[in-house]
Design a protein around this motif. Structure first.
Motif, mmCIF file in Angstrom:
data_model
loop_
_atom_site.group_PDB
_atom_site.id
_atom_site.type_symbol
_atom_site.label_atom_id
_atom_site.label_comp_id
_atom_site.label_asym_id
_atom_site.label_seq_id
_atom_site.Cartn_x
_atom_site.Cartn_y
_atom_site.Cartn_z
ATOM 1 N N PRO A 445 99.846 79.789 22.206
ATOM 2 C CA PRO A 445 100.353 80.426 23.425
ATOM 3 C C PRO A 445 101.568 81.307 23.144
ATOM 4 O O PRO A 445 102.505 80.898 22.455
ATOM 5 C CB PRO A 445 100.713 79.243 24.330
ATOM 6 N N ASN A 500 103.197 82.905 30.948
ATOM 7 C CA ASN A 500 103.130 81.861 29.921
ATOM 8 C C ASN A 500 101.707 81.424 29.608
ATOM 9 O O ASN A 500 101.500 80.616 28.694
ATOM 10 C CB ASN A 500 103.954 80.650 30.352
ATOM 11 N N ASN A 501 100.735 81.922 30.359
ATOM 12 C CA ASN A 501 99.352 81.506 30.172
ATOM 13 C C ASN A 501 98.398 82.669 29.943
ATOM 14 O O ASN A 501 97.189 82.465 29.899
ATOM 15 C CB ASN A 501 98.880 80.699 31.394
ATOM 16 N N ARG A 502 98.930 83.862 29.801
ATOM 17 C CA ARG A 502 98.054 85.036 29.693
ATOM 18 C C ARG A 502 97.730 85.397 28.249
ATOM 19 O O ARG A 502 96.599 85.774 27.941
ATOM 20 C CB ARG A 502 98.684 86.228 30.402
ATOM 21 N N GLU A 504 97.695 84.879 23.906
ATOM 22 C CA GLU A 504 97.611 83.938 22.796
ATOM 23 C C GLU A 504 97.504 84.701 21.485
ATOM 24 O O GLU A 504 96.942 85.801 21.444
ATOM 25 C CB GLU A 504 96.383 83.034 22.930
#
Length: 602
Positions: A445, A500-502, A504
């Motif tokens: 992440p 924070n989740n988009r 990687e």
């Protein structure tokens, strides 16, 4: 050779071991470029008893508890700063006040001297002026810039945090301090590699009782403490950070970097920040991520953010006098010990006082103590609006996990205080160094914080001791696209928010490796003659949406509830010429993405 007491003149040009050292009045020991190891205490008995360390000579001791050093005589050791009269170095003194009392004592800058020969020196002059100065006959140090920082992340000149020391001898062993350098030059040659001050690199003669034994430093939860190497020898920073008994801090060292192109004493005009050092393991040479140069308001709060310093520097061995910050994870103490000391030359490849133009090619062992064990890693630069730059590093360490590994993973020195930032996101916290056990399936992440609409560019800056043929991707969950950083930088436009989740970091292109039925069933064609995007769906897959993005990640067209038609057409007449991404989503969760090229035909 083993010796016990000395009370006469001795010259050492080779390594020696002694049980104890006693130097009587009007006697001295002179150590040139070698190691003197003393298993017990050092007593410099008379006012004219002196122990000289020259040309990288070092003193190590074997005391396993508190120091038993004593005497009114002095150890003398040189160290060169790397700052002019406008810039700070962070220091930690190797000596304290010399008296008949047993043990380590406090230090103050009035104990510093200007060398006039290999053995002679004159005390510095303390000034209250803004500028320290030097010449062929004088060395003036400004006391305005002497501060210590105790267990706080708050700018508070009157109490906790930054404490104004000036020239008072209130720096306990292990307490670091800030000091600006000097203007002018000092062309005196005292027999070292360089002159006293060829310009912006002042030599100081630290004279006092040598520090020894266990030295404790206070820390507090999520607060910084300024400490450093408190000994007249090199400090193995890895050994200190990874000592199992030191549990009250996050096992990371933070080093101040000051932009030396800014010549001002006004805080709001400073540019600087903290570089981050992770030891990784006892045998590795660690991993250092340079600072981002920020500016600050007069109350010490952040003003603006800037570019990465780009400083490449080795940190495994802290040379004599080097200061650095540590961050506590609890209210308590950590201990610096003789067991953390090591004879390692500052000219070696893994030890340098904060210095920009350094070519570390000397004394670089490949086996044994001090051997170079390069950490396998990649470095990413994230550039915001072509101004702010955050550098982060991903290390490949077999024993690392995807959680927080103290001594491997290092938190951002700026926490969540920056308006715009990029970081690895682990356990809901921000890290600039992360370690993983590499496998092709790993997905790491990558968080981004944005204030206002901004353009972010991700750049693969460096690949070290890692497969040069291994692709490195940024995956964008919004577009479901993988961007190979080995082929090109990835640029994306983002609106204000925290992502924070988009994103990687991945090592395989998921759109190629997944057995995705939708990608084998749908055909996407851009017909530029008719300005239509055609989607052929011969298997009548039930589609949820079709979306179109530009290459910066901006949503251009969105069509919902397409159902299970055999053919769809979407007008592209409003689009400018360029490359776009079509993303198709089925109601069963499958997705596919494809690039199209829009051209205008005459």
């Amino acid at each position: 050779m083993i010796m016990k007491h000395f009370s006469f003149l001795l010259f050492f040009a080779f390594n020696v071991t002694m049980a104890q050292v006693y130097v009587s009045n009007n006697s001295f020991i002179y150590n040139k470029g070698s190691l003197v190891y003393v298993t017990g205490n050092v007593e410099l008995n008379g006012a004219n008893s002196t122990f000289y360390l020259r040309n990288e000579g070092q003193l190590l001791q074997g005391t396993t508890s508190t120091s038993a050093n004593r005497g009114v005589g002095k150890l003398s050791v040189f160290q060169e700063g790397s700052s002019d009269n406008f810039d700070y170095n962070y220091w930690c003194s190797p000596v304290g006040n010399a008296s008949a009392a047993v043990g380590n004592e406090n230090f103050g800058i009035a104990m510093l001297n200007r060398p006039t020969s290999l053995t002679a020196a004159t005390p510095v002059t303390i000034t209250s002026a803004f500028d320290g100065t030097t010449s062929n006959t004088t060395l003036d140090i400004s006391k305005r810039w002497i501060w210590k920082y105790l267990s706080s992340n708050v700018y508070d000149p009157g109490g906790a945090g930054w404490i104004y020391v000036q020239d008072t001898p209130t720096l306990a062993a292990g307490q670091g301090f800030t000091m600006k350098g000097t203007s002018g030059t000092d062309n005196t040659n005292v027999g070292e590699v360089t002159l006293n001050n060829p310009g912006g690199a002042q030599r100081y003669d630290f004279r006092g009782k040598p520090n020894d034994g266990n030295i404790t430093v206070g820390v507090d939860l999520n607060k910084m403490t300024l400490t450093g190497n408190p000994y007249p020898s090199a400090l193995n920073v890895n050994a200190f950070l990874l000592d199992p008994a030191n549990t009250a801090f996050d096992r990371t060292a933070y080093y101040w970097e000051h932009d030396k192109t800014v010549n001002s004493h006004i805080l709001a005009q400073y540019r600087g920040g903290y570089g981050t050092y992770s030891p990784i393991s006892l045998v590795s040479n660690g991993l250092y991520v340079p600072a981002t140069f920020n500016t600050y308001n007069s109350d010490g709060t952040l003003n603006t953010t800037g570019a990465s310093s780009g400083l490449s520097i080795e940190r495994k061995y802290a040379p004599i006098g080097q200061g650095f910050m540590i961050k506590g994870n609890a209210l308590g103490t950590v201990t610096l010990k003789n067991a953390h000391r090591e004879y390692y030359l500052e000219a070696g490849a893994l030890s340098q006082f904060e210095r920009l133009d350094y070519n570390a090619t000397t004394d670089a062992p490949t086996t044994g103590a001090g051997a170079i064990n390069t950490v396998s890693h990649i470095r990413l630069n994230t550039v915001l609006n072509n101004q702010f730059t955050r550098q982060i590093a991903l290390a490949f360490v077999p024993e690392a996990t995807m959680g927080v590994d103290p001594g491997i993973d290092s938190r951002s020195p700026d926490g969540d205080g920056l308006p715009n930032d990029a970081y690895f996101f682990i356990n809901n916290d921000r890290y600039v160094i992360e370690g993983i056990n590499f496998s092709i399936e790993k997905r790491v992440p990558l968080g981004v914080k944005v204030t206002g609409n901004s353009t972010f560019k991700f750049n693969l800056l460096e690949v070290v001791n890692f497969d040069e043929n291994q692709p490195v991707y940024i995956f964008d969950a919004e577009t479901n696209l993988y961007h190979n950083l080995k082929l090109a930088d990835f640029t994306v436009n983002l609106s204000e928010g925290t992502y924070n989740n988009r994103f990687e970091v991945t090592f395989t292109d998921g759109t190629l490796s997944n057995a995705n039925l939708i990608s084998n069933s749908l055909v996407v064609v851009q017909n530029n003659a008719s300005q239509l995007l055609s989607i052929s769906n011969p298997n009548a897959i039930e589609l949820k949406s079709a979306t179109l993005y530009d290459m910066a990640g901006k949503l251009i067209i969105e069509k919902s509830d397409l159902d299970s038609k055999i053919n769809y057409e979407i007008s592209t007449s409003i689009l400018s010429e360029g490359v776009y991404i079509v993303k198709l989503s089925a109601k069963d969760g499958q997705t596919m993405s494809q690039k199209i090229i829009v051209e205008r035909k005459n």
